[in-house]
Design an enzyme around this catalytic site. Structure first.
Site, PDB file in Angstrom:
ATOM      1  N   HIS A  21      -2.721 -38.596 -22.490  1.00 26.52           N
ATOM      2  CA  HIS A  21      -1.573 -38.013 -22.742  1.00 26.52           C
ATOM      3  C   HIS A  21      -0.407 -38.857 -23.374  1.00 26.52           C
ATOM      4  CE1 HIS A  21       1.226 -34.622 -20.866  1.00 26.52           C
ATOM      5  NE2 HIS A  21       1.627 -35.211 -21.918  1.00 26.52           N
ATOM      6  N   GLU A  43      -4.015 -34.076 -14.436  1.00 29.34           N
ATOM      7  CA  GLU A  43      -3.917 -35.349 -15.003  1.00 29.34           C
ATOM      8  C   GLU A  43      -3.537 -36.220 -13.749  1.00 29.34           C
ATOM      9  OE1 GLU A  43      -1.059 -35.332 -18.374  1.00 29.34           O
ATOM     10  OE2 GLU A  43      -2.653 -34.194 -19.527  1.00 29.34           O
TER      11      GLU A  43
END
Length: 531
Positions: A281, A263
């Protein structure tokens, strides 16, 4: 002249409620934690630092902080905090393990609804001037089957919400008793049964070597072509390459993904597919979760700087713990992780036994540490010294602390003993030896041995006979796994034997299967204690 107030450093923007929860007893300072030079300068005389995800509190920052006593992460994840360096420096690390559980559960339900009714795609089409009612015909949740992998606190919250839609809930969680599941109105099933039966599968497990890629190629083949998979827990629990293939080949109907292996994730292969819904997220990204996190860690900072027990400490228990007891805390937590790796059925009873001189002291912290270790690798949330007993209670597991001053072979011995639902028992014992307090394992399931603790440990049970040790050495050696130490114990010649092997690296699953096949092992477990 008034006493100097302890310095609390806010390295990122936190809510006014967080500052209010700290109270008037501290000197509050602020800095930009993402600016490395500013951080290293500001942290020098700080007693506590509060961060979110942007500030890296690594070994360098910890070394620069001469007065630091506590690092507080206003959230759940601790990827930006070097816990090992903090522990070595005697700095407590705290987080807010329950701050986002409602938000995560609600996001899961959001993904389920979005997948069932094609909400994001229909919205995008209409905004582009396309009125396509028939294309986006969906499905009702009523009487559909939801499979939850990991029936912890988030799983329980999802269960409540799914039942409000009239869904049937089944779950796979080897550490939850049937009684606990029944109290939630959930049927426990095997993982294969869950995959085969569920219309929606959602996973809520910690990310460990055992759970990495847990939902992969073989899992997708077992699922219905009309089913959906959701992951808002940890990146990597769902194999991204296998998911891409399953989505493209129509092995499943679709997926809702909030977390990724790397990420920010902007170039994952399946991002452009119509049958996947993705979010960046967002599990903890609500105003309520952020405020709960800030207020929670502010309270922990107050407790830590007052020298009291801190419920959400992840590396030390805090409070007044006798000097002779404290070295046992990391040992018994590791024993708890070994205990968990040895379980083959749900646990119904856990006894934490403390034998020897330290039994005359307050050893409650050892019980908490043992339970913390037991649950560390089996629940998705962060385990602390206070929520560990709650996790046991939620799973229908009885716990006891047993102390005795008698210890025949060692000055002190710590044991975790458990009863399983199939009427079997497991146990693991350890001790600390010598001036350097070396951690050693001295017993497993009634077998007596003595071997130093290691980050990588193999436990193998087999029928005692010539040649087995040589076979073990050959199989490990052929696969590049170096043996650091080995102990073999048995109760009688030709009976069951137990080998405890410490190795320098993780052992591939295929090698473990080869060991089991070639020597006819009844138990083959790897325990990875490397943080």
């Amino acid at each position: 002249m008034s006493a100097t107030k302890p310095v609390v450093l806010l390295a990122e923007e936190l809510s006014p409620a967080t500052v209010e929860a700290l109270g008037p007893d501290f000197e509050i300072r602020q800095t930009d934690g993402s600016d490395r030079a500013q951080l290293l300068s500001a942290i020098v005389d700080a007693d506590a630092i509060l961060v979110r995800s942007a500030t890296q509190v690594d070994a360098e920052a910890i070394a620069a902080a001469k007065n630091l006593k506590v690092i507080a992460r206003a959230g759940v994840g601790l990827d930006n905090v070097d816990i090992k360096a903090a522990t070595q420096a005697g700095v407590m690390v705290v987080n807010a393990p329950t701050s986002n559980i409602v938000s995560a559960a609600e996001l899961t339900i959001g993904h389920i609804l979005s997948l069932a009714r094609h909400i994001p795609a229909a919205s995008t089409a209409l905004k582009n001037g396309e009125w396509k009612r028939s294309k986006y015909t969906g499905t009702e949740l009523l009487e559909k089957k939801l499979g939850i992998i990991g029936l912890g606190r988030i799983g329980a919250l999802i269960t409540e919400r799914a039942k409000a839609f009239g869904m049937e809930v089944i779950a796979y969680d080897p550490y939850v008793t049937s009684a606990r599941a029944a109290s939630l109105g959930v049927q426990l099933v095997t993982l294969d049964e869950l995959l085969e039966q569920s219309d929606f599968v959602t996973i809520h497990m910690p990310r460990t070597p055992e759970t990495l890629g847990m939902i992969g190629t073989e899992a997708f083949k077992k699922m219905k072509k009309t089913s959906y998979v959701i992951n808002v827990a940890r990146g990597g629990l769902v194999d991204e390459a296998a998911l891409n293939t399953a989505l493209r080949d129509g092995e499943i109907a679709g997926a809702g993904i909030d977390v990724f292996v790397k990420e920010p994730a902007t170039d994952v292969d399946f991002l452009g597919l119509d049958n996947v819904i993705v979010t960046p997220h967002l599990g903890a990204s609500t105003d309520e979760a952020q405020e709960k996190a800030g207020v929670s860690v502010a309270r922990s900072v107050r407790l830590a700087l007052a020298g009291e027990l801190v419920p959400d400490a992840v590396n030390v228990a805090g409070g007044v713990i006798a000097a002779d007891v404290r070295p046992g805390i990391p040992l018994i937590e590791k024993l708890g992780r070994i205990f968990t790796a040895l379980t083959h059925a749900s646990v119904t009873q856990i006894d934490v036994e403390v034998a020897g001189e330290i039994a005359a002291l307050d050893v409650k912290a050892l019980e908490l540490s043992a339970l913390k270790g037991v649950f560390k690798d089996v629940v998705s949330e962060q385990v602390s010294y206070v929520n560990a007993p709650i996790l046991a209670e939620q799973r229908g597991i009885n716990t006891r602390l047993i102390t005795t001053l008698e210890s025949a072979d060692y000055r002190n011995v710590l044991t975790i003993r458990g009863a399983l639902s199939d009427d079997s028992q497991i146990s693991v014992s350890g001790t600390l030896t010598g001036p350097k307090q070396i951690q050693k394992i001295v017993g497993v399931n009634g077998y007596e041995l003595e071997i130093p603790m290691s980050d990588h440990l193999l436990v193998i049970s087999y029928a005692d006979r010539p040649g087995v040790v040589g076979t073990l050495g050959r199989l490990l050696g052929e696969n590049g796994v170096n043996i650091a130490g080995m102990q073999v114990a048995r109760h009688s010649e030709g009976g069951q034997a137990l080998a405890l092997i410490t190795v320098d690296s993780s052992v591939p699953q295929g090698v473990l299967e080869s060991i089991k096949t070639e020597i006819g092992a009844t138990v083959t477990r790897e325990v990875d204690l490397e943080d």
